[in-house]
Motif scaffolding. Structure first.
Motif, PDB file in Angstrom:
ATOM      1  N   PRO A  28      -1.302  -5.873  -9.364  1.00  0.00           N
ATOM      2  CA  PRO A  28      -2.561  -5.421  -8.758  1.00  0.00           C
ATOM      3  C   PRO A  28      -2.282  -4.628  -7.484  1.00  0.00           C
ATOM      4  O   PRO A  28      -1.332  -4.909  -6.758  1.00  0.00           O
ATOM      5  CB  PRO A  28      -3.290  -6.725  -8.436  1.00  0.00           C
ATOM      6  CG  PRO A  28      -2.209  -7.748  -8.287  1.00  0.00           C
ATOM      7  CD  PRO A  28      -1.080  -7.306  -9.179  1.00  0.00           C
ATOM      8  N   THR A  29      -3.096  -3.614  -7.253  1.00  0.00           N
ATOM      9  CA  THR A  29      -3.075  -2.881  -5.982  1.00  0.00           C
ATOM     10  C   THR A  29      -4.465  -3.014  -5.376  1.00  0.00           C
ATOM     11  O   THR A  29      -5.331  -3.674  -5.956  1.00  0.00           O
ATOM     12  CB  THR A  29      -2.719  -1.395  -6.179  1.00  0.00           C
ATOM     13  OG1 THR A  29      -3.771  -0.764  -6.914  1.00  0.00           O
ATOM     14  CG2 THR A  29      -1.406  -1.214  -6.927  1.00  0.00           C
ATOM     15  N   SER A  30      -4.697  -2.374  -4.266  1.00  0.00           N
ATOM     16  CA  SER A  30      -6.000  -2.504  -3.612  1.00  0.00           C
ATOM     17  C   SER A  30      -7.141  -1.923  -4.451  1.00  0.00           C
ATOM     18  O   SER A  30      -8.270  -2.380  -4.350  1.00  0.00           O
ATOM     19  CB  SER A  30      -5.972  -1.842  -2.237  1.00  0.00           C
ATOM     20  OG  SER A  30      -5.666  -0.476  -2.368  1.00  0.00           O
ATOM     21  N   LYS A  31      -6.841  -0.928  -5.297  1.00  0.00           N
ATOM     22  CA  LYS A  31      -7.913  -0.266  -6.052  1.00  0.00           C
ATOM     23  C   LYS A  31      -7.795  -0.395  -7.569  1.00  0.00           C
ATOM     24  O   LYS A  31      -8.765  -0.190  -8.279  1.00  0.00           O
ATOM     25  CB  LYS A  31      -7.954   1.214  -5.688  1.00  0.00           C
ATOM     26  CG  LYS A  31      -8.309   1.455  -4.249  1.00  0.00           C
ATOM     27  CD  LYS A  31      -8.351   2.924  -3.943  1.00  0.00           C
ATOM     28  CE  LYS A  31      -8.654   3.132  -2.474  1.00  0.00           C
ATOM     29  NZ  LYS A  31      -8.664   4.518  -2.094  1.00  0.00           N
ATOM     30  N   THR A  32      -6.596  -0.686  -8.084  1.00  0.00           N
ATOM     31  CA  THR A  32      -6.404  -0.676  -9.538  1.00  0.00           C
ATOM     32  C   THR A  32      -5.205  -1.558  -9.894  1.00  0.00           C
ATOM     33  O   THR A  32      -4.837  -2.448  -9.143  1.00  0.00           O
ATOM     34  CB  THR A  32      -6.226   0.774 -10.050  1.00  0.00           C
ATOM     35  OG1 THR A  32      -6.235   0.753 -11.474  1.00  0.00           O
ATOM     36  CG2 THR A  32      -4.975   1.426  -9.525  1.00  0.00           C
ATOM     37  N   LYS A  71       8.552   1.741  -4.083  1.00  0.00           N
ATOM     38  CA  LYS A  71       7.476   2.460  -3.377  1.00  0.00           C
ATOM     39  C   LYS A  71       7.711   3.965  -3.360  1.00  0.00           C
ATOM     40  O   LYS A  71       6.916   4.722  -2.823  1.00  0.00           O
ATOM     41  CB  LYS A  71       7.356   1.932  -1.954  1.00  0.00           C
ATOM     42  CG  LYS A  71       6.897   0.487  -1.937  1.00  0.00           C
ATOM     43  CD  LYS A  71       6.554   0.022  -0.554  1.00  0.00           C
ATOM     44  CE  LYS A  71       6.167  -1.436  -0.613  1.00  0.00           C
ATOM     45  NZ  LYS A  71       4.825  -1.690  -0.203  1.00  0.00           N
ATOM     46  N   CYS A  86       0.665   4.296 -12.792  1.00  0.00           N
ATOM     47  CA  CYS A  86      -0.752   4.126 -12.480  1.00  0.00           C
ATOM     48  C   CYS A  86      -1.499   5.280 -13.144  1.00  0.00           C
ATOM     49  O   CYS A  86      -1.055   6.424 -13.092  1.00  0.00           O
ATOM     50  CB  CYS A  86      -0.963   4.132 -10.971  1.00  0.00           C
ATOM     51  SG  CYS A  86      -2.675   3.870 -10.495  1.00  0.00           S
TER      52      CYS A  86
END
Length: 106
Positions: A28-32, A71, A86
């Protein structure tokens, strides 16, 4: 499933995939969500058109939003390497999904 893993053409595919990967993890990331992918054949590039195959059905066709190793942004991931993928407007990843990458049509 072995036909998908080997990149065999379906009746509708006109070209062979340039790369095939399998989703090994989902982050999970902050938006998707980002799929942790192992490239099992060829090369997946940032410019590839991809198909996500889930339970023997193509559930997504489109472009890659980001391709990363850790990253760091990368332009391509080769056979045997891992990467994070992503996609724009897609978060329905499942572990075991196949990714077929194709050269973008001209």
């Amino acid at each position: 499933i072995s036909a998908l893993e080997n990149g065999n053409k379906s009746r509708n595919e006109k070209t062979d995939p340039t790369g095939i990967g399998i989703v090994k993890a989902i982050f999970p990331t902050s938006k998707t969500f980002v799929a942790g992918v192992l490239v099992t054949k060829g090369t997946i590039t940032k410019k590839s058109l991809i198909h996500i195959i889930q339970e023997l059905k193509t559930i997504y066709t489109g472009e890659i939003k980001s391709l990363k190793r850790g990253k760091e942004d990368i332009s391509e991931a080769h056979y045997g390497s891992e990467c994070g993928i992503c996609l724009p407007n897609f978060a329905a990843w499942k572990i075991g999904d196949f990714i077929h990458a194709f050269d973008h049509p001209l």
